[in-house]
Design a protein around this motif. Sequence first.
Motif, PDB file in Angstrom:
ATOM      1  N   GLU A   7       0.828  -1.209   0.000  1.00 15.71           N
ATOM      2  CA  GLU A   7       0.000   0.000   0.000  1.00 15.71           C
ATOM      3  C   GLU A   7       0.861   1.258   0.000  1.00 15.71           C
ATOM      4  O   GLU A   7       0.564   2.227  -0.698  1.00 15.71           O
ATOM      5  N   TRP A   8       1.942   1.258   0.770  1.00 16.61           N
ATOM      6  CA  TRP A   8       2.840   2.422   0.798  1.00 16.61           C
ATOM      7  C   TRP A   8       3.486   2.621  -0.568  1.00 16.61           C
ATOM      8  O   TRP A   8       3.541   3.734  -1.082  1.00 16.61           O
ATOM      9  N   TYR A   9       3.956   1.534  -1.183  1.00 12.94           N
ATOM     10  CA  TYR A   9       4.584   1.622  -2.496  1.00 12.94           C
ATOM     11  C   TYR A   9       3.596   2.121  -3.546  1.00 12.94           C
ATOM     12  O   TYR A   9       3.938   2.938  -4.396  1.00 12.94           O
ATOM     13  N   ASP A  10       2.362   1.624  -3.485  1.00 11.55           N
ATOM     14  CA  ASP A  10       1.339   2.087  -4.426  1.00 11.55           C
ATOM     15  C   ASP A  10       1.087   3.577  -4.265  1.00 11.55           C
ATOM     16  O   ASP A  10       0.923   4.299  -5.249  1.00 11.55           O
ATOM     17  N   GLY A  11       1.065   4.062  -3.036  1.00 11.88           N
ATOM     18  CA  GLY A  11       0.866   5.487  -2.787  1.00 11.88           C
ATOM     19  C   GLY A  11       2.010   6.332  -3.325  1.00 11.88           C
ATOM     20  O   GLY A  11       1.788   7.373  -3.953  1.00 11.88           O
ATOM     21  N   VAL A  12       3.234   5.880  -3.098  1.00 10.42           N
ATOM     22  CA  VAL A  12       4.407   6.607  -3.604  1.00 10.42           C
ATOM     23  C   VAL A  12       4.424   6.580  -5.125  1.00 10.42           C
ATOM     24  O   VAL A  12       4.696   7.597  -5.773  1.00 10.42           O
ATOM     25  N   LEU A  14       1.861   6.270  -7.176  1.00  8.85           N
ATOM     26  CA  LEU A  14       0.800   7.142  -7.677  1.00  8.85           C
ATOM     27  C   LEU A  14       1.201   8.612  -7.565  1.00  8.85           C
ATOM     28  O   LEU A  14       0.980   9.399  -8.489  1.00  8.85           O
ATOM     29  N   TRP A  15       1.826   8.980  -6.444  1.00  7.20           N
ATOM     30  CA  TRP A  15       2.278  10.364  -6.254  1.00  7.20           C
ATOM     31  C   TRP A  15       3.335  10.735  -7.298  1.00  7.20           C
ATOM     32  O   TRP A  15       3.298  11.799  -7.889  1.00  7.20           O
TER      33      TRP A  15
END
Length: 78
Positions: A7-12, A14-15
């Motif tokens: 989830e953290w990697y997906d957020g980074v 996407l950003w």
Amino acid sequence: MLEWLVEWYDGVELWLVQLVYPLQVTLVLAVLLPLCWVLARVIDRGIDRLGAKLTRVRDAEPPVGRRDGEAGRKGTAA
């Protein structure tokens, strides 16, 4: 198990994808260049140490460009 990491990697990711292209390139280079340099340095030193341990010659000369086995501060004259 590692869903928080995904989830953290997906957020980074996407950003990063939503940034303008020149900023994307700048950020990637700011992270990858030092990381690759450190990794290359670690691999180089590891290979040098492994070669020193596996050599049969006890008083072998240090690698090319080095006088005492460590990198010199002054460099070589060309």
